[in-house]
Design a protein around this motif. Sequence first.
Motif, PDB file in Angstrom:
ATOM      1  N   LEU A  96       0.854  -1.188   0.000  1.00  0.00           N
ATOM      2  CA  LEU A  96       0.000   0.000   0.000  1.00  0.00           C
ATOM      3  C   LEU A  96       0.888   1.235   0.000  1.00  0.00           C
ATOM      4  CD1 LEU A  96      -2.788   1.398   0.383  1.00  0.00           C
ATOM      5  CD2 LEU A  96      -2.498   1.049   2.836  1.00  0.00           C
ATOM      6  N   ILE A  97       0.723   2.093  -1.004  1.00  0.00           N
ATOM      7  CA  ILE A  97       1.580   3.264  -1.196  1.00  0.00           C
ATOM      8  C   ILE A  97       0.724   4.523  -1.079  1.00  0.00           C
ATOM      9  CG2 ILE A  97       3.077   4.468  -2.813  1.00  0.00           C
ATOM     10  CD1 ILE A  97       3.841   1.812  -4.013  1.00  0.00           C
ATOM     11  N   THR A  98       1.157   5.459  -0.234  1.00  0.00           N
ATOM     12  CA  THR A  98       0.356   6.660   0.039  1.00  0.00           C
ATOM     13  C   THR A  98       1.145   7.924  -0.279  1.00  0.00           C
ATOM     14  OG1 THR A  98      -0.771   5.476   1.832  1.00  0.00           O
ATOM     15  CG2 THR A  98      -1.033   7.862   1.763  1.00  0.00           C
ATOM     16  N   HIS A  99       0.519   8.799  -1.059  1.00  0.00           N
ATOM     17  CA  HIS A  99       1.157  10.062  -1.430  1.00  0.00           C
ATOM     18  C   HIS A  99       0.972  11.104  -0.335  1.00  0.00           C
ATOM     19  CE1 HIS A  99      -2.540  12.374  -2.379  1.00  0.00           C
ATOM     20  NE2 HIS A  99      -3.039  11.223  -2.826  1.00  0.00           N
ATOM     21  N   GLY A 100       1.583  12.259  -0.544  1.00  0.00           N
ATOM     22  CA  GLY A 100       1.469  13.362   0.403  1.00  0.00           C
ATOM     23  C   GLY A 100       0.971  14.613  -0.286  1.00  0.00           C
ATOM     24  N   TYR A 101       1.430  15.780   0.198  1.00  0.00           N
ATOM     25  CA  TYR A 101       1.007  17.064  -0.359  1.00  0.00           C
ATOM     26  C   TYR A 101       2.224  17.832  -0.853  1.00  0.00           C
ATOM     27  CZ  TYR A 101      -1.012  21.626  -0.964  1.00  0.00           C
ATOM     28  OH  TYR A 101      -1.415  22.806  -1.522  1.00  0.00           O
ATOM     29  N   PRO A 102       2.152  18.507  -1.994  1.00  0.00           N
ATOM     30  CA  PRO A 102       1.028  18.557  -2.921  1.00  0.00           C
ATOM     31  C   PRO A 102       1.232  17.525  -4.030  1.00  0.00           C
ATOM     32  CG  PRO A 102       2.603  20.274  -3.482  1.00  0.00           C
ATOM     33  CD  PRO A 102       3.216  19.461  -2.381  1.00  0.00           C
ATOM     34  N   SER A 103       0.635  16.389  -3.874  1.00  0.00           N
ATOM     35  CA  SER A 103       0.901  15.294  -4.795  1.00  0.00           C
ATOM     36  C   SER A 103      -0.382  14.542  -5.089  1.00  0.00           C
ATOM     37  CB  SER A 103       1.977  14.374  -4.199  1.00  0.00           C
ATOM     38  OG  SER A 103       2.469  13.497  -5.179  1.00  0.00           O
ATOM     39  N   SER A 104      -0.216  13.368  -5.734  1.00  0.00           N
ATOM     40  CA  SER A 104      -1.357  12.572  -6.168  1.00  0.00           C
ATOM     41  C   SER A 104      -0.844  11.185  -6.510  1.00  0.00           C
ATOM     42  CB  SER A 104      -2.009  13.199  -7.410  1.00  0.00           C
ATOM     43  OG  SER A 104      -1.139  13.066  -8.537  1.00  0.00           O
ATOM     44  N   VAL A 105      -1.743  10.311  -6.937  1.00  0.00           N
ATOM     45  CA  VAL A 105      -1.325   8.972  -7.353  1.00  0.00           C
ATOM     46  C   VAL A 105      -0.392   9.022  -8.553  1.00  0.00           C
ATOM     47  CG1 VAL A 105      -3.385   7.859  -6.428  1.00  0.00           C
ATOM     48  CG2 VAL A 105      -3.391   8.660  -8.808  1.00  0.00           C
ATOM     49  N   ALA A 106      -0.434  10.119  -9.324  1.00  0.00           N
ATOM     50  CA  ALA A 106       0.446  10.235 -10.492  1.00  0.00           C
ATOM     51  C   ALA A 106       1.915  10.232 -10.095  1.00  0.00           C
ATOM     52  CB  ALA A 106       0.114  11.502 -11.276  1.00  0.00           C
ATOM     53  N   GLU A 107       2.207  10.569  -8.842  1.00  0.00           N
ATOM     54  CA  GLU A 107       3.588  10.565  -8.369  1.00  0.00           C
ATOM     55  C   GLU A 107       4.242   9.202  -8.535  1.00  0.00           C
ATOM     56  OE1 GLU A 107       6.069  11.152  -4.157  1.00  0.00           O
ATOM     57  OE2 GLU A 107       3.981  11.786  -4.297  1.00  0.00           O
ATOM     58  N   ALA A 146      -5.767   6.343   8.092  1.00  0.00           N
ATOM     59  CA  ALA A 146      -5.121   5.049   8.312  1.00  0.00           C
ATOM     60  C   ALA A 146      -6.152   3.956   8.569  1.00  0.00           C
ATOM     61  CB  ALA A 146      -4.143   5.143   9.484  1.00  0.00           C
ATOM     62  N   ARG A 147      -7.160   4.269   9.348  1.00  0.00           N
ATOM     63  CA  ARG A 147      -8.207   3.267   9.594  1.00  0.00           C
ATOM     64  C   ARG A 147      -8.960   2.939   8.308  1.00  0.00           C
ATOM     65  NH1 ARG A 147      -8.507   6.253  14.527  1.00  0.00           N
ATOM     66  NH2 ARG A 147     -10.124   7.630  13.698  1.00  0.00           N
ATOM     67  N   ALA A 148      -9.174   3.948   7.474  1.00  0.00           N
ATOM     68  CA  ALA A 148      -9.826   3.690   6.184  1.00  0.00           C
ATOM     69  C   ALA A 148      -8.956   2.799   5.305  1.00  0.00           C
ATOM     70  CB  ALA A 148     -10.123   5.016   5.480  1.00  0.00           C
ATOM     71  N   TRP A 149      -7.639   3.017   5.342  1.00  0.00           N
ATOM     72  CA  TRP A 149      -6.732   2.176   4.538  1.00  0.00           C
ATOM     73  C   TRP A 149      -6.757   0.728   5.032  1.00  0.00           C
ATOM     74  CZ3 TRP A 149      -7.588   5.844   1.849  1.00  0.00           C
ATOM     75  CH2 TRP A 149      -6.721   6.753   1.265  1.00  0.00           C
ATOM     76  N   GLY A 166       5.480   8.935   1.901  1.00  0.00           N
ATOM     77  CA  GLY A 166       6.321  10.092   2.176  1.00  0.00           C
ATOM     78  C   GLY A 166       5.449  11.273   2.534  1.00  0.00           C
ATOM     79  N   ASP A 167       6.014  12.268   3.240  1.00  0.00           N
ATOM     80  CA  ASP A 167       5.270  13.461   3.629  1.00  0.00           C
ATOM     81  C   ASP A 167       4.050  13.035   4.455  1.00  0.00           C
ATOM     82  OD1 ASP A 167       4.984  16.493   3.179  1.00  0.00           O
ATOM     83  OD2 ASP A 167       3.065  15.791   2.408  1.00  0.00           O
ATOM     84  N   VAL A 168       2.854  13.536   4.127  1.00  0.00           N
ATOM     85  CA  VAL A 168       1.648  13.107   4.828  1.00  0.00           C
ATOM     86  C   VAL A 168       1.487  11.592   4.736  1.00  0.00           C
ATOM     87  CG1 VAL A 168      -0.870  13.275   4.866  1.00  0.00           C
ATOM     88  CG2 VAL A 168       0.506  15.325   4.465  1.00  0.00           C
ATOM     89  N   GLY A 169       1.868  11.025   3.587  1.00  0.00           N
ATOM     90  CA  GLY A 169       1.767   9.580   3.410  1.00  0.00           C
ATOM     91  C   GLY A 169       2.630   8.804   4.381  1.00  0.00           C
ATOM     92  N   ALA A 170       3.750   9.389   4.800  1.00  0.00           N
ATOM     93  CA  ALA A 170       4.583   8.723   5.799  1.00  0.00           C
ATOM     94  C   ALA A 170       3.867   8.688   7.146  1.00  0.00           C
ATOM     95  CB  ALA A 170       5.924   9.441   5.932  1.00  0.00           C
ATOM     96  N   GLY A 171       3.222   9.800   7.517  1.00  0.00           N
ATOM     97  CA  GLY A 171       2.488   9.825   8.773  1.00  0.00           C
ATOM     98  C   GLY A 171       1.325   8.859   8.781  1.00  0.00           C
ATOM     99  N   ILE A 172       0.600   8.787   7.675  1.00  0.00           N
ATOM    100  CA  ILE A 172      -0.524   7.853   7.563  1.00  0.00           C
ATOM    101  C   ILE A 172      -0.019   6.418   7.624  1.00  0.00           C
ATOM    102  CG2 ILE A 172      -2.317   6.994   6.005  1.00  0.00           C
ATOM    103  CD1 ILE A 172      -2.586   9.958   5.049  1.00  0.00           C
ATOM    104  N   SER A 173       1.079   6.140   6.930  1.00  0.00           N
ATOM    105  CA  SER A 173       1.625   4.783   6.922  1.00  0.00           C
ATOM    106  C   SER A 173       2.077   4.368   8.316  1.00  0.00           C
ATOM    107  CB  SER A 173       2.787   4.696   5.933  1.00  0.00           C
ATOM    108  OG  SER A 173       2.354   4.954   4.606  1.00  0.00           O
ATOM    109  N   ALA A 174       2.732   5.284   9.042  1.00  0.00           N
ATOM    110  CA  ALA A 174       3.171   4.972  10.407  1.00  0.00           C
ATOM    111  C   ALA A 174       1.972   4.747  11.319  1.00  0.00           C
ATOM    112  CB  ALA A 174       4.045   6.096  10.946  1.00  0.00           C
TER     113      ALA A 174
END
Length: 367
Positions: A96-107, A146-149, A166-174
């Motif tokens: 499961l890979i999560t982006h941050g800001y200002p980004s999107s799945v295109a990253e 995170a609970r939704a993921w 990474g970024d917000v995605g790192a916090g969500i992943s943790a």
Amino acid sequence: MSIEPFRIAIPDADLDDLHRRLADARWPAQLPGTGWARGVPLEHLRGLAEHWRSGFDWRAQEARLNAFPQFTTEIDGQRIHFLHVRSTRTDATPLLITHGYPSSVAEFLGLIGPLAEDFHLVIPSLPGYAFSTPLSGTGWTMARTARAWAELMRRLGYPRYGVHGGDVGAGISASLAGIDGEHVTGLHVVTDPWTAAATATFIPGMAERLDPNDPVDKLIGDRMDAFRTDGSGYLSIMNSRPQTIGYGLVDSPLLQLAWIAEKFEEWTDLPIDRDQLLTTVSLYWFTGSGAGAAHTLYEQAHSSEWGTPPAVPQGFSVFGADETVRRLIPAPAEANWVEHERGRHFPAMEAPAELAADLRAFFGPRA
């Protein structure tokens, strides 16, 4: 509970509207000699805007995104959009890979090819971003996401999976690794010295713990000061007045372009193709998600729910690494730690081969 197939299909009328707005844009003057010191320079943004209007091929980028299977589902009242690329191997590792800001799945498009053989890839759009819109209401913090993921991975039938961000995605992943540690096989995040220093500005008492006579601490302190005085304006307004800035972000393509282009310029070390930049900006523009993203940043700034510390194997990829990061990142002694000389905030776009190699080494081809 249903999961529905999804394809991106932006109406021609929306493209025509974007091109008209760009052609009719009102431009401010640039004060002589200011360069990047006061924001995106006029001529730089003019060049990007003209390419967005007359040279950028959205339909080609739309087809590039649609080459990968996409789906939507509703979790906790929120529409969630995600890419789901299954490996042909039945024993592939779900990731499961999560982006941050200002980004999107295109990253992450540059990662899919190198990883798809050995990993089942699940790449969601954050609530309030791109096609995970509209934002259903308040309260979409990192922990709630995170609970939704965790629910998303359960629906997809993955009892064991790795997480990366990474970024917000790192916090969500943790947070997800702490919330759903029974099912998470490992946590892998990316960071860089500047992001680590900026994050440190939000840690109470951090500045007082730095020794000004220690050269590493001094460098950290200088970067924290630079972020507070010169780099945090975008975050301050989103953390306090997301509705107000949202009007401009969804009504003015120039503002949305400048808002993201500035961060790509400041937060990258290796070049990113401008069509890659404009793909990200276009996803924000066509979905009106500049405002939704601002609201989620507000939620994170006002949240006191940080979850349980993860107790799973951890891996860190540090781009543009220097001596400050080990002092700033509370990594366990046994964590897998890889440093890269080049790259910064968006390594999936700046250095996809290096990041893919790190992910493959950490999670293993048959983890």
